[in-house]
Design a protein around this motif. Structure first.
Motif, PDB file in Angstrom:
ATOM      1  N   LEU A  33       0.859  -1.184   0.000  1.00 15.16           N
ATOM      2  CA  LEU A  33       0.000   0.000   0.000  1.00 15.16           C
ATOM      3  C   LEU A  33       0.895   1.233   0.000  1.00 15.16           C
ATOM      4  CD1 LEU A  33      -2.868  -0.861   2.518  1.00 15.16           C
ATOM      5  CD2 LEU A  33      -3.077  -0.524   0.068  1.00 15.16           C
ATOM      6  N   PRO A  34       0.467   2.327  -0.636  1.00 14.80           N
ATOM      7  CA  PRO A  34       1.351   3.495  -0.775  1.00 14.80           C
ATOM      8  C   PRO A  34       1.911   4.016   0.541  1.00 14.80           C
ATOM      9  CG  PRO A  34      -0.535   3.719  -2.232  1.00 14.80           C
ATOM     10  CD  PRO A  34      -0.791   2.501  -1.377  1.00 14.80           C
ATOM     11  N   TYR A  35       1.080   4.061   1.601  1.00 12.45           N
ATOM     12  CA  TYR A  35       1.581   4.696   2.817  1.00 12.45           C
ATOM     13  C   TYR A  35       2.449   3.789   3.690  1.00 12.45           C
ATOM     14  CZ  TYR A  35      -2.997   2.844   4.335  1.00 12.45           C
ATOM     15  OH  TYR A  35      -4.108   2.050   4.555  1.00 12.45           O
ATOM     16  N   TYR A  36       2.714   2.560   3.271  1.00 12.12           N
ATOM     17  CA  TYR A  36       3.680   1.736   3.989  1.00 12.12           C
ATOM     18  C   TYR A  36       5.066   2.382   3.986  1.00 12.12           C
ATOM     19  CZ  TYR A  36       0.459  -2.303   4.078  1.00 12.12           C
ATOM     20  OH  TYR A  36      -0.596  -3.156   4.308  1.00 12.12           O
ATOM     21  N   ILE A  37       5.364   3.125   2.913  1.00 10.98           N
ATOM     22  CA  ILE A  37       6.693   3.709   2.742  1.00 10.98           C
ATOM     23  C   ILE A  37       6.829   5.030   3.501  1.00 10.98           C
ATOM     24  CG2 ILE A  37       6.243   5.138   0.700  1.00 10.98           C
ATOM     25  CD1 ILE A  37       9.203   2.744   1.119  1.00 10.98           C
ATOM     26  N   LEU A  38       5.785   5.456   4.204  1.00  9.54           N
ATOM     27  CA  LEU A  38       5.792   6.746   4.897  1.00  9.54           C
ATOM     28  C   LEU A  38       7.007   6.968   5.797  1.00  9.54           C
ATOM     29  CD1 LEU A  38       4.218   9.378   5.682  1.00  9.54           C
ATOM     30  CD2 LEU A  38       3.242   8.048   7.564  1.00  9.54           C
ATOM     31  N   PRO A  39       7.503   5.970   6.554  1.00  4.64           N
ATOM     32  CA  PRO A  39       8.624   6.247   7.472  1.00  4.64           C
ATOM     33  C   PRO A  39       9.880   6.799   6.820  1.00  4.64           C
ATOM     34  CG  PRO A  39       7.568   4.172   8.063  1.00  4.64           C
ATOM     35  CD  PRO A  39       6.964   4.613   6.755  1.00  4.64           C
ATOM     36  N   VAL A  40      10.055   6.654   5.496  1.00  2.13           N
ATOM     37  CA  VAL A  40      11.264   7.203   4.872  1.00  2.13           C
ATOM     38  C   VAL A  40      11.219   8.722   4.812  1.00  2.13           C
ATOM     39  CG1 VAL A  40      11.588   5.134   3.455  1.00  2.13           C
ATOM     40  CG2 VAL A  40      10.446   7.132   2.463  1.00  2.13           C
ATOM     41  N   SER A  41      10.038   9.321   4.979  1.00  2.00           N
ATOM     42  CA  SER A  41       9.930  10.775   4.855  1.00  2.00           C
ATOM     43  C   SER A  41      10.750  11.499   5.919  1.00  2.00           C
ATOM     44  CB  SER A  41       8.457  11.206   4.929  1.00  2.00           C
ATOM     45  OG  SER A  41       7.854  10.745   6.120  1.00  2.00           O
ATOM     46  N   VAL A  42      10.911  10.890   7.090  1.00  2.42           N
ATOM     47  CA  VAL A  42      11.665  11.545   8.172  1.00  2.42           C
ATOM     48  C   VAL A  42      13.161  11.591   7.867  1.00  2.42           C
ATOM     49  CG1 VAL A  42      12.266  11.447  10.620  1.00  2.42           C
ATOM     50  CG2 VAL A  42       9.903  11.049   9.898  1.00  2.42           C
ATOM     51  N   PRO A  43      13.832  10.467   7.580  1.00  2.96           N
ATOM     52  CA  PRO A  43      15.260  10.582   7.235  1.00  2.96           C
ATOM     53  C   PRO A  43      15.502  11.386   5.969  1.00  2.96           C
ATOM     54  CG  PRO A  43      14.456   8.346   6.811  1.00  2.96           C
ATOM     55  CD  PRO A  43      13.404   9.057   7.598  1.00  2.96           C
ATOM     56  N   LEU A  44      14.605  11.306   4.990  1.00  2.00           N
ATOM     57  CA  LEU A  44      14.777  12.110   3.783  1.00  2.00           C
ATOM     58  C   LEU A  44      14.695  13.601   4.103  1.00  2.00           C
ATOM     59  CD1 LEU A  44      12.777  10.139   1.054  1.00  2.00           C
ATOM     60  CD2 LEU A  44      15.252  10.385   1.258  1.00  2.00           C
ATOM     61  N   ALA A  45      13.793  13.990   4.997  1.00  2.00           N
ATOM     62  CA  ALA A  45      13.701  15.400   5.392  1.00  2.00           C
ATOM     63  C   ALA A  45      14.986  15.855   6.073  1.00  2.00           C
ATOM     64  CB  ALA A  45      12.505  15.603   6.320  1.00  2.00           C
ATOM     65  N   LEU A  46      15.569  14.989   6.892  1.00  2.00           N
ATOM     66  CA  LEU A  46      16.809  15.347   7.579  1.00  2.00           C
ATOM     67  C   LEU A  46      17.986  15.405   6.598  1.00  2.00           C
ATOM     68  CD1 LEU A  46      17.832  16.131  10.304  1.00  2.00           C
ATOM     69  CD2 LEU A  46      18.191  13.724  10.859  1.00  2.00           C
ATOM     70  N   ILE A  47      18.016  14.475   5.661  1.00  2.00           N
ATOM     71  CA  ILE A  47      19.053  14.508   4.621  1.00  2.00           C
ATOM     72  C   ILE A  47      18.967  15.812   3.831  1.00  2.00           C
ATOM     73  CG2 ILE A  47      19.718  13.489   2.404  1.00  2.00           C
ATOM     74  CD1 ILE A  47      18.923  10.745   3.645  1.00  2.00           C
ATOM     75  N   LEU A  48      17.761  16.148   3.397  1.00  2.00           N
ATOM     76  CA  LEU A  48      17.572  17.368   2.613  1.00  2.00           C
ATOM     77  C   LEU A  48      17.807  18.616   3.460  1.00  2.00           C
ATOM     78  CD1 LEU A  48      14.470  16.218   0.562  1.00  2.00           C
ATOM     79  CD2 LEU A  48      16.670  16.898  -0.409  1.00  2.00           C
ATOM     80  N   GLY A  49      17.398  18.577   4.727  1.00  2.00           N
ATOM     81  CA  GLY A  49      17.619  19.716   5.612  1.00  2.00           C
ATOM     82  C   GLY A  49      19.094  19.985   5.815  1.00  2.00           C
ATOM     83  N   GLU A  50      19.873  18.921   6.007  1.00  2.00           N
ATOM     84  CA  GLU A  50      21.321  19.083   6.178  1.00  2.00           C
ATOM     85  C   GLU A  50      21.946  19.646   4.910  1.00  2.00           C
ATOM     86  OE1 GLU A  50      25.524  18.238   6.061  1.00  2.00           O
ATOM     87  OE2 GLU A  50      24.021  17.270   4.770  1.00  2.00           O
ATOM     88  N   PHE A  51      21.485  19.153   3.766  1.00  2.00           N
ATOM     89  CA  PHE A  51      22.018  19.645   2.499  1.00  2.00           C
ATOM     90  C   PHE A  51      21.629  21.104   2.277  1.00  2.00           C
ATOM     91  CE2 PHE A  51      21.257  20.509  -2.012  1.00  2.00           C
ATOM     92  CZ  PHE A  51      22.555  20.388  -2.489  1.00  2.00           C
ATOM     93  N   MET A  52      20.362  21.451   2.525  1.00  2.00           N
ATOM     94  CA  MET A  52      19.910  22.824   2.311  1.00  2.00           C
ATOM     95  C   MET A  52      20.684  23.803   3.191  1.00  2.00           C
ATOM     96  SD  MET A  52      17.575  22.959  -0.005  1.00  2.00           S
ATOM     97  CE  MET A  52      16.413  21.885  -0.856  1.00  2.00           C
ATOM     98  N   ALA A  53      20.926  23.416   4.437  1.00  2.00           N
ATOM     99  CA  ALA A  53      21.656  24.293   5.350  1.00  2.00           C
ATOM    100  C   ALA A  53      23.050  24.592   4.812  1.00  2.00           C
ATOM    101  CB  ALA A  53      21.733  23.659   6.735  1.00  2.00           C
ATOM    102  N   ARG A  54      23.706  23.594   4.241  1.00  6.44           N
ATOM    103  CA  ARG A  54      25.042  23.799   3.682  1.00  6.44           C
ATOM    104  C   ARG A  54      24.983  24.537   2.343  1.00  6.44           C
ATOM    105  NH1 ARG A  54      29.366  20.959   5.034  1.00  6.44           N
ATOM    106  NH2 ARG A  54      29.874  20.461   2.856  1.00  6.44           N
TER     107      ARG A  54
END
Length: 554
Positions: A310-331
């Motif tokens: 089901l599509p929302y099974y993959i929902l937990p990846v949104s948290v590490p992806l947000a942190l990955i992107l946040g770290e990149f955006m800050a730099r």
């Protein structure tokens, strides 16, 4: 003071996003209606240990989410807001958690950008407004993995116990994955980073004791009340769901790739740049970035392996992806990323503008001139919202790109976030508009206008297809037809033969009782099923027709 002001603005935006139209969008059928009803029946039956759906034991999922939702009903009533309140609180807590993790593991700027990315991540926000268990599960899983990260990268052994508590609560929310996924992420991370000393630092015995202390009491209690609990909960809905095709929802292995890109769009366009920069050997936080990517990969592969998806099974990846992107955006906004990463970002933005232009051109032509080629009433209801959405997409992406070309990286990113925020508000307005087609609330109100205690309400379908009907009627419904959905296991038990005889009928029995008119029947079904049996019914009265649903009475 500046950071406090930013925090207040962000909090107001988050509250506005999660509570916008929340009570005007009725509970939808399928999963949301089922979980809302399970929590309602806990209160109605005064049974806070054994979940029930349509007044039959529901052994597929654990007890914690409906238990907390039943508590929310005490505060907010049995309303859409009450049903969704736990998911909303979990999503808001997830925003705070990713902000704190970003600050702790990287920088203050990373925490802010990560929270902004997560707030404007489509999949995370949508599920955070639905009465399903996945939002709360994502919070607990994320808390467990962040605790494990702190134990590993800061050598703070106490946080292994924090992780164990979160894993035990995760088990009480969605079963074994609450334990397996954080453990697997940690294990793969330790192997890849070659931190083998962690195997000696883990408090294995006391940690397992903590998990058992949280999870085992409910399991043992359920085993005592329901002898088939282990067979249904562990064997059927863990092992069989993972290893067999028994539960349908068959999807190919690559199913989650477009889901991940779409639910994180347009932030997902920046992931190649974040990956390229985060894996540089001279990156000061390379190991932490590697761990976050392992977190994403483990969840992606784990849920891609089963046939049932089901599509929302993959929902937990949104948290590490947000942190990955946040770290990149800050730099990136501070000019600390490589020239290659900067080129990838600009290329991604060009791709976004091109895609937005194509969507605007194609979507406008179709919605204005050729909409009749797809005679879908939901599409008709969404026409204005869709036109506004593609306009916002084009304007926001183009404005952001224009600002980016003036070397104002932070401002361009904020414009992009504002565009997504506006699109999310339009999405929720669209959900309100199509709710009559996705919810049985209107049909329930029609029934309640004349319903008497002795009348029978039936669905000619699987109970899951109209799972919100008992929620709005506040009573049990009769299920007709061969498909018993998630109630199949419980209804076929020999000890419930008499109960099933009363509440689970064949189509032939329903037609016979309907025509005899000894009782008043209200029957909700799809228009296709009605066409199949209409000739066998004697003078049925059609009370309501909406989309593919039809409500009749005798």
């Amino acid at each position: 003071m500046k950071n406090i002001f930013k925090g207040i603005i962000f909090t107001a935006l988050a509250l506005g996003l999660y509570f916008f139209q929340i009570n005007k969008i009725p509970v939808w059928s399928m999963d949301e209606g089922r979980y809302a009803e399970i929590a309602r029946e806990m209160s109605a039956m005064n049974d806070y240990a054994l979940p029930h759906f349509n007044y039959l034991p529901y052994l597929e999922k654990p007890v914690l989410t409906p238990l907390l939702t039943a508590g929310a009903y005490r505060l907010l009533g049995e309303t859409p807001l009450g049903a969704r309140f736990l998911s909303i609180v979990a999503a808001l807590a997830g925003l705070l958690l990713v902000s704190l993790a970003g600050r702790r593991f990287f920088s203050v700027q990373t925490g802010g950008w990560a929270a902004l990315v997560l707030l404007t991540t489509l999949g995370f926000t949508l599920v955070g407004r639905f009465a399903v268990i996945d939002g709360f599960m994502t919070l607990l899983l994320s808390a467990a993995v962040f605790a494990l990260m702190k134990a590993v990268f800061e050598q703070d052994r106490r946080f292994y116990f924090v992780a164990c508590v979160c894993m035990g609560l995760g088990f009480l929310t969605k079963g074994l994955i609450g334990i397996v996924l954080p453990g697997l992420i940690w294990f793969v991370g330790i192997l890849v980073l070659r931190r083998f000393g962690e195997f000696r630092r883990v408090p294995w015995v006391s940690g397992i004791f903590v998990v058992a202390l949280v999870a085992l009491p409910w399991m043992l209690w359920m085993w005592r009340r329901q002898p088939d609990f282990f067979q249904v909960f562990i064997v059927e809905h863990h092992l069989h769901r993972f290893l067999t095709k028994e539960f349908g929802r068959m999807k190919p292995f690559w199913f989650y790739a477009p889901i991940l890109i779409g639910t994180c769009f347009p932030w997902s366009l920046f992931l190649p740049a974040a990956l390229t920069d985060g894996m540089r050997r001279d990156h000061p936080d390379r190991e932490k970035n590697i761990f976050l990517w392992i977190w994403v990969a483990v969840i992606f592969v784990f849920f891609s392996l089963p046939k049932s998806k089901l599509p929302y099974y993959i929902l937990p990846v949104s948290v590490p992806l947000a942190l990955i992107l946040g770290e990149f955006m800050a730099r990136w906004v501070s000019g600390k990323t490589s020239a290659w990463a900067d080129k990838l970002i600009r290329g991604a933005w060009v791709l976004l503008v091109v895609a937005a232009s194509a969507a605007f051109a194609g979507g406008s032509i179709f919605l204005l001139f050729f909409r009749g080629l797809v005679p879908d009433p939901q599409l008709g209801a969404l026409r204005a919202v869709l036109l506004a959405g593609i306009g916002v997409l084009l304007a926001g992406s183009a404005a952001g790109f224009f600002i980016l070309n003036r070397e104002k990286k932070a401002a361009a990113t904020l414009v992009l976030a504002g565009m997504i925020y506006t699109l999310l508000l339009l999405t929720f307005e669209g959900m309100r508009l199509i709710s009559p087609f996705q919810s049985s609330a209107a049909e329930a109100q029609k029934i309640l206008a004349t319903l008497q205690p002795e009348d029978r309400v039936a669905v000619l379908a699987a109970p899951d297809d109209f799972s919100d009907l008992p929620f709005y009627l506040k009573r049990r419904i009769l299920v007709a037809g061969p498909d018993r959905g998630t109630l199949k296991q419980a209804s076929l038990q020999a000890s419930r033969a008499e109960d099933s005889k009363e509440w689970f009928w064949s189509v032939e029995t329903l037609i016979q009782e309907f025509n005899e008119r000894t009782k008043t029947f209200y029957v909700l079904m799809t228009a296709e099923r009605y066409r199949e049996i209409a000739s066998q019914l004697q003078s049925p009265v059609i009370l309501m027709t909406r989309g593919e649903k039809i409500l009749i009475t005798n």
